[in-house]
Design a protein around this motif. Structure first.
Motif, PDB file in Angstrom:
ATOM      1  N   PRO A 254       0.831  -1.211   0.000  1.00 22.45           N
ATOM      2  CA  PRO A 254       0.000   0.000   0.000  1.00 22.45           C
ATOM      3  C   PRO A 254       0.864   1.259   0.000  1.00 22.45           C
ATOM      4  N   MET A 255       0.349   2.321  -0.618  1.00 20.78           N
ATOM      5  CA  MET A 255       1.006   3.623  -0.633  1.00 20.78           C
ATOM      6  C   MET A 255      -0.028   4.686  -0.292  1.00 20.78           C
ATOM      7  N   THR A 256       0.458   5.852   0.111  1.00 14.14           N
ATOM      8  CA  THR A 256      -0.464   6.973   0.214  1.00 14.14           C
ATOM      9  C   THR A 256      -0.810   7.415  -1.205  1.00 14.14           C
ATOM     10  N   LEU A 257      -1.930   8.095  -1.334  1.00 14.97           N
ATOM     11  CA  LEU A 257      -2.334   8.582  -2.645  1.00 14.97           C
ATOM     12  C   LEU A 257      -1.247   9.469  -3.244  1.00 14.97           C
ATOM     13  N   LYS A 258      -0.619  10.280  -2.414  1.00  9.99           N
ATOM     14  CA  LYS A 258       0.447  11.162  -2.887  1.00  9.99           C
ATOM     15  C   LYS A 258       1.636  10.354  -3.393  1.00  9.99           C
ATOM     16  N   GLN A 259       2.032   9.319  -2.642  1.00 10.09           N
ATOM     17  CA  GLN A 259       3.151   8.465  -3.068  1.00 10.09           C
ATOM     18  C   GLN A 259       2.826   7.750  -4.375  1.00 10.09           C
ATOM     19  N   PHE A 260       1.598   7.264  -4.469  1.00 14.82           N
ATOM     20  CA  PHE A 260       1.211   6.534  -5.673  1.00 14.82           C
ATOM     21  C   PHE A 260       1.137   7.475  -6.871  1.00 14.82           C
ATOM     22  N   ALA A 261       0.698   8.710  -6.651  1.00 22.86           N
ATOM     23  CA  ALA A 261       0.662   9.696  -7.740  1.00 22.86           C
ATOM     24  C   ALA A 261       2.066   9.930  -8.295  1.00 22.86           C
ATOM     25  N   GLN A 262       3.046  10.007  -7.406  1.00 17.12           N
ATOM     26  CA  GLN A 262       4.430  10.185  -7.854  1.00 17.12           C
ATOM     27  C   GLN A 262       4.913   8.948  -8.616  1.00 17.12           C
ATOM     28  N   PHE A 263       4.490   7.783  -8.146  1.00 16.50           N
ATOM     29  CA  PHE A 263       4.835   6.522  -8.808  1.00 16.50           C
ATOM     30  C   PHE A 263       4.235   6.486 -10.216  1.00 16.50           C
ATOM     31  N   VAL A 264       2.988   6.919 -10.344  1.00 14.09           N
ATOM     32  CA  VAL A 264       2.325   6.967 -11.657  1.00 14.09           C
ATOM     33  C   VAL A 264       3.080   7.898 -12.600  1.00 14.09           C
ATOM     34  N   LYS A 265       3.476   9.080 -12.094  1.00 13.14           N
ATOM     35  CA  LYS A 265       4.242  10.029 -12.907  1.00 13.14           C
ATOM     36  C   LYS A 265       5.510   9.380 -13.460  1.00 13.14           C
ATOM     37  N   THR A 266       6.204   8.662 -12.594  1.00 11.41           N
ATOM     38  CA  THR A 266       7.470   8.048 -12.988  1.00 11.41           C
ATOM     39  C   THR A 266       7.242   6.905 -13.970  1.00 11.41           C
ATOM     40  N   GLN A 267       6.324   6.014 -13.624  1.00 12.44           N
ATOM     41  CA  GLN A 267       6.113   4.807 -14.428  1.00 12.44           C
ATOM     42  C   GLN A 267       5.515   5.105 -15.790  1.00 12.44           C
ATOM     43  N   LEU A 268       4.641   6.115 -15.863  1.00 12.35           N
ATOM     44  CA  LEU A 268       3.984   6.439 -17.134  1.00 12.35           C
ATOM     45  C   LEU A 268       4.657   7.601 -17.846  1.00 12.35           C
ATOM     46  N   ASP A 269       5.736   8.102 -17.269  1.00 17.52           N
ATOM     47  CA  ASP A 269       6.565   9.115 -17.913  1.00 17.52           C
ATOM     48  C   ASP A 269       5.757  10.356 -18.307  1.00 17.52           C
ATOM     49  N   VAL A 270       5.135  10.952 -17.301  1.00 20.24           N
ATOM     50  CA  VAL A 270       4.369  12.190 -17.525  1.00 20.24           C
ATOM     51  C   VAL A 270       4.892  13.277 -16.581  1.00 20.24           C
ATOM     52  N   PRO A 271       4.771  14.557 -16.973  1.00 17.64           N
ATOM     53  CA  PRO A 271       5.315  15.632 -16.150  1.00 17.64           C
ATOM     54  C   PRO A 271       4.447  16.002 -14.963  1.00 17.64           C
ATOM     55  N   MET A 272       3.166  15.640 -15.018  1.00 24.18           N
ATOM     56  CA  MET A 272       2.269  15.987 -13.917  1.00 24.18           C
ATOM     57  C   MET A 272       1.033  15.087 -13.963  1.00 24.18           C
ATOM     58  N   VAL A 273       0.345  15.015 -12.820  1.00 22.32           N
ATOM     59  CA  VAL A 273      -0.942  14.326 -12.761  1.00 22.32           C
ATOM     60  C   VAL A 273      -1.909  15.212 -11.980  1.00 22.32           C
ATOM     61  N   ARG A 274      -3.203  14.967 -12.165  1.00 28.48           N
ATOM     62  CA  ARG A 274      -4.227  15.630 -11.358  1.00 28.48           C
ATOM     63  C   ARG A 274      -4.801  14.616 -10.376  1.00 28.48           C
ATOM     64  N   LEU A 275      -5.099  15.067  -9.181  1.00 28.59           N
ATOM     65  CA  LEU A 275      -5.591  14.175  -8.121  1.00 28.59           C
ATOM     66  C   LEU A 275      -6.983  14.573  -7.671  1.00 28.59           C
ATOM     67  N   VAL A 276      -7.781  13.551  -7.326  1.00 26.36           N
ATOM     68  CA  VAL A 276      -9.031  13.748  -6.590  1.00 26.36           C
ATOM     69  C   VAL A 276      -8.928  12.854  -5.364  1.00 26.36           C
ATOM     70  N   GLY A 277      -9.015  13.434  -4.170  1.00 25.05           N
ATOM     71  CA  GLY A 277      -8.930  12.649  -2.933  1.00 25.05           C
ATOM     72  C   GLY A 277      -7.949  13.253  -1.955  1.00 25.05           C
ATOM     73  N   GLN A 278      -7.891  12.656  -0.790  1.00 23.59           N
ATOM     74  CA  GLN A 278      -6.987  13.101   0.262  1.00 23.59           C
ATOM     75  C   GLN A 278      -5.606  12.479   0.058  1.00 23.59           C
ATOM     76  N   THR A 279      -4.591  13.316   0.001  1.00 20.72           N
ATOM     77  CA  THR A 279      -3.262  12.839  -0.380  1.00 20.72           C
ATOM     78  C   THR A 279      -2.674  11.799   0.567  1.00 20.72           C
ATOM     79  N   GLU A 280      -3.099  11.795   1.835  1.00 23.46           N
ATOM     80  CA  GLU A 280      -2.532  10.848   2.802  1.00 23.46           C
ATOM     81  C   GLU A 280      -3.348   9.561   2.920  1.00 23.46           C
ATOM     82  N   THR A 281      -4.407   9.433   2.124  1.00 29.72           N
ATOM     83  CA  THR A 281      -5.206   8.202   2.116  1.00 29.72           C
ATOM     84  C   THR A 281      -4.363   7.043   1.592  1.00 29.72           C
ATOM     85  N   LEU A 282      -4.435   5.892   2.254  1.00 28.07           N
ATOM     86  CA  LEU A 282      -3.720   4.705   1.780  1.00 28.07           C
ATOM     87  C   LEU A 282      -4.494   4.062   0.632  1.00 28.07           C
TER      88      LEU A 282
END
Length: 373
Positions: A254-282
């Motif tokens: 499990p990761m926090t939403l914020k950690q996973f968002a950073q993981f998505v950026k890295t894995q999918l090679d994008v400069p930014m992502v948009r989030l809906v939700g609380q960043t510290e949610t697991l």
């Protein structure tokens, strides 16, 4: 190895990502521009077809482009070469470059866009997000002289019949006697014209998915010794080979939403992502769907996903997801670029197995229209 023609290449492609998998009404898939009736030594694989991609295909000597996004998405009222789209089509036609589009069929296909995205995000225990396609099982029952039964069973198994779960070559046989009389004009394998004959036969029964019916019947007719084999084919009330859009899986940890968002950026090679939700949610369970996933937020919620990774999320859809308690990560539509390597690798494998000499080139043109500041 032999030089392929366009039809052979697309036949192999459609053995993996057939048109019947398309899940969008009137999806403009298939050959969009040019002809497949020609030799093809180089294929350019791209997400989109624009003017720069056309120039790249010309420069690299490609005769065929395989694209994910159809270059002609709506019906043309005219074909004017004084418009940007018209100039593009003119350039492709003048340089004898065919364009083939695989859109939602490639999204659904096993190993297609959504599997590639799920693999990039390292999801485990993958499942379909929403079923869009299934096949029914069919059964073949055929009557064969005893001494030819093994030959026919082998031919049917080689064609893919009798594959059940983790078992292949499955069949059932019963023994009996066949009776017939050959009439004038026949060329009987057993017996004489006008004489009643009786012979020992086996009734062989096998099941197979509907999609390989023609292949199975061809194998049967080639292997059977009779001029007019007796056989039955019927559809069973059993579904098999379920396929669909999107994928759902679990993270290794499990990761926090914020950690996973950073993981998505890295894995999918994008400069930014948009989030809906609380960043510290697991988050642990993830749904992913390439392209525009606005209509699938309820499917993502029903799947039990903690977060839905998809593109082009609209403002009010984001609010709806928020009200559902569904976290969203929007990395944009262009993450579907994963299809370039996936398609190129798969087609190299398929063409190599068929001993076709074809080079598959991944486009180097960035077709993302947005600039992030």
């Amino acid at each position: 190895m032999k030089i392929a023609n366009g039809h052979e290449i697309i036949q192999l492609f459609e053995s993996w990502s057939p048109k019947k998998l398309a899940c969008m009404e009137n999806d403009p898939i298939g050959l969009a521009i040019g002809t497949l009736n020609k030799e093809v030594t180089k294929v350019l694989v791209t997400l989109d077809v624009n003017d720069e991609v056309a120039d790249e295909a010309i420069q690299k000597g490609c005769q065929l482009i395989i694209a994910h996004h159809p270059p002609i998405f709506r019906k043309l009222a005219n074909l004017r070469t004084d418009t940007p789209a018209g100039k593009l089509y003119e350039k492709l036609i003048k340089n004898d470059i065919a364009v083939y589009a695989a859109h939602t069929n490639l999204d659904v296909a096993t190993g297609g866009v959504n599997d590639l995205l799920a693999d990039a995000l390292q999801l485990e225990n993958k499942q379909i997000l929403e079923k869009t396609y299934h096949e029914n099982l069919m059964k073949l029952a055929v009557f064969v002289p005893d001494e030819y039964a093994e030959k026919v069973r082998f031919a049917l198994a080689k064609a893919g019949a009798g594959h059940i779960g983790n078992y292949d070559s499955c069949s059932f046989s019963t023994n009996g006697q066949g009776r017939f009389r050959a009439l004038e004009g026949a060329d009987p394998f057993i017996g004489e014209i006008g004489e009643m004959e009786t012979t020992d036969e086996e009734k062989i029964e096998v099941v197979f998915p509907q999609s390989i019916k023609n292949k199975v019947l061809k194998a049967l007719l080639n292997a059977h010794p009779y001029e007019e084999p007796a056989y039955d084919v019927y559809t069973l009330a059993v579904e098999t080979k379920e396929m669909g859009i999107g994928r759902v899986g679990t993270l290794k940890e499990p990761m926090t939403l914020k950690q996973f968002a950073q993981f998505v950026k890295t894995q999918l090679d994008v400069p930014m992502v948009r989030l809906v939700g609380q960043t510290e949610t697991l988050v642990s369970k993830v749904a992913v769907l390439g392209g525009d996933g606005n209509t699938y937020i309820h499917a993502a919620k029903r799947s039990g996903a903690d977060v839905f990774v998809t593109g082009d999320v609209k403002f009010h859809i984001a609010q709806d997801a928020q009200n559902l308690g569904l976290n969203i990560i929007d990395p944009g539509h262009h993450v579907e670029k994963v299809m370039m390597k996936g398609v190129a690798d798969k087609m190299v494998q398929l063409c190599s197995s068929s001993k076709l000499s074809v080079e598959f080139i991944q486009s180097e043109i960035v077709t993302e229209p947005f600039i992030f500041i």
